[in-house]
Design a protein around this motif. Structure first.
Motif, PDB file in Angstrom:
ATOM      1  N   HIS A 223       0.838  -1.201   0.000  1.00 54.00           N
ATOM      2  CA  HIS A 223       0.000   0.000   0.000  1.00 54.00           C
ATOM      3  C   HIS A 223       0.871   1.249   0.000  1.00 54.00           C
ATOM      4  CE1 HIS A 223      -3.860  -2.060   1.009  1.00 54.00           C
ATOM      5  NE2 HIS A 223      -3.020  -2.963   1.493  1.00 54.00           N
ATOM      6  N   ASP A 224       0.450   2.236  -0.789  1.00 53.25           N
ATOM      7  CA  ASP A 224       1.069   3.567  -0.776  1.00 53.25           C
ATOM      8  C   ASP A 224       0.070   4.497  -0.094  1.00 53.25           C
ATOM      9  OD1 ASP A 224       2.470   5.862  -1.157  1.00 53.25           O
ATOM     10  OD2 ASP A 224       2.350   5.875  -3.351  1.00 53.25           O
ATOM     11  N   THR A 229       3.065   8.494   5.382  1.00 50.01           N
ATOM     12  CA  THR A 229       3.903   9.696   5.262  1.00 50.01           C
ATOM     13  C   THR A 229       3.664  10.641   6.422  1.00 50.01           C
ATOM     14  OG1 THR A 229       3.867   9.523   2.845  1.00 50.01           O
ATOM     15  CG2 THR A 229       4.482  11.650   3.781  1.00 50.01           C
ATOM     16  N   ALA A 247       7.341   5.625   2.570  1.00 52.15           N
ATOM     17  CA  ALA A 247       7.296   4.951   1.277  1.00 52.15           C
ATOM     18  C   ALA A 247       6.306   3.780   1.331  1.00 52.15           C
ATOM     19  CB  ALA A 247       8.694   4.451   0.915  1.00 52.15           C
ATOM     20  N   PRO A 248       5.857   3.273   0.169  1.00 50.62           N
ATOM     21  CA  PRO A 248       4.917   2.145   0.162  1.00 50.62           C
ATOM     22  C   PRO A 248       5.438   0.969   0.997  1.00 50.62           C
ATOM     23  CG  PRO A 248       5.119   3.063  -2.030  1.00 50.62           C
ATOM     24  CD  PRO A 248       6.156   3.753  -1.191  1.00 50.62           C
ATOM     25  N   TYR A 265       3.356  -3.430   9.365  1.00 48.34           N
ATOM     26  CA  TYR A 265       3.924  -2.945   8.117  1.00 48.34           C
ATOM     27  C   TYR A 265       5.348  -3.446   7.961  1.00 48.34           C
ATOM     28  CZ  TYR A 265      -0.051   0.224   7.776  1.00 48.34           C
ATOM     29  OH  TYR A 265      -1.330   0.736   7.673  1.00 48.34           O
ATOM     30  N   ALA A 268       8.302  -2.829   1.494  1.00 52.14           N
ATOM     31  CA  ALA A 268       7.642  -3.416   0.313  1.00 52.14           C
ATOM     32  C   ALA A 268       8.613  -4.302  -0.477  1.00 52.14           C
ATOM     33  CB  ALA A 268       7.127  -2.296  -0.573  1.00 52.14           C
TER      34      ALA A 268
END
Length: 268
Positions: A223-224, A229, A247-248, A265, A268
């Protein structure tokens, strides 16, 4: 005024209870009164003056010159001021803190920041198990505040965490963020065991990856997200450099064995 300084005379031959040596308790006390405070944990009745050379008069700025893994409960329940330890500290450092700052230049034992309600803790070395977690028999872990560990952390860091931020720059032992309820935890290195086990909510950033996840976590893909951010900017403003920049990232959702609204998270 100069910092109230406790210079360790030598390695203690017993565990030392430093919970009374905090700004809240030492304000307006004379050096003679401070020297009489009990710090021993055996029948010998050890007092602060037996263990430390005490100088200075500013109780809002406390320094421990010389540390030891036997100096327990440093900064416990403090609500303001600052404490700096030039060396190691024992277990329960910063437990139940409500405000102020605690800096340990060495390593600390188990239960650092246990039940933290406010303030900041910085450990430049490693820390033991249950960082920010509850003590035995307690249901609540860390409720607010910020903890940063420059080294590695022991098992079950962030157990039952409810609010606040934990940042571990190094590796983390097994079962990080177990039973997490809310808050943010970041691990810069490798995370061992099964992180996030039974977490209900909260955000867990594992920048060095994880050894494994339980089957009740779901890979939600890359995911972006704008929120990443915004979180990176806010955390950097709050605690300094962090190991992610918005960042994604790959998102892992869970733990679906419980409420299942937690977010893990990974790069990526």
């Amino acid at each position: 005024m100069s910092a109230l300084t406790f210079r360790l005379k030598g390695e203690p031959d017993q565990r030392i209870d430093c919970s009374s040596l905090v700004p809240d308790h030492l304000a307006k006390r004379s050096t003679a009164d401070i020297e009489k405070l009990p710090v021993g944990t055996t029948r010998r009745g050890l007092r602060a003056g037996d263990l430390f050379e005490i100088s200075g008069d500013d109780a809002s700025d406390i320094r421990f010159e010389g540390g030891s893994a036997r100096l327990d409960r440093i900064g416990e329940s403090m609500s303001g001021g600052s404490i700096r330890v030039s060396g190691d500290a024992g277990f329960r450092a910063g437990r139940l803190m409500r405000g102020g700052q605690l800096m340990v230049e060495g390593s600390v034992g188990d239960l650092c920041g246990s039940g933290l309600q406010g303030g900041r803790i910085r450990v430049k070395g490693d820390c033991g198990a249950r960082l920010g977690g509850p003590d035995a028999g307690e249901m609540k872990g860390m409720g607010n505040g910020v903890i940063r560990v420059s080294g590695n952390a022991g098992e079950r860091a962030g157990d039952r965490m409810r609010r606040g931020v934990i940042l571990i720059d190094g590796d983390c032992a097994k079962d990080a963020a177990s039973r997490m309820i809310a808050g943010t935890m970041i691990v810069g290195g490798r995370t061992h065991g099964a992180p996030g086990r039974l977490m209900k909510r909260g955000s867990l950033f594992l920048m060095g990856g994880a050894e494994r996840f339980t089957a009740t976590f779901i890979d939600a893909g890359v995911h972006d997200l704008l929120i990443l951010t915004l979180m990176a900017r806010e955390l950097e403003a709050t605690i300094g450099d962090i190991p992610f920049d918005g960042a994604p990232m790959r998102k892992i959702s869970g733990d679906t064995a419980v409420l299942g609204l937690g977010e893990i998270y990974l790069p990526a």
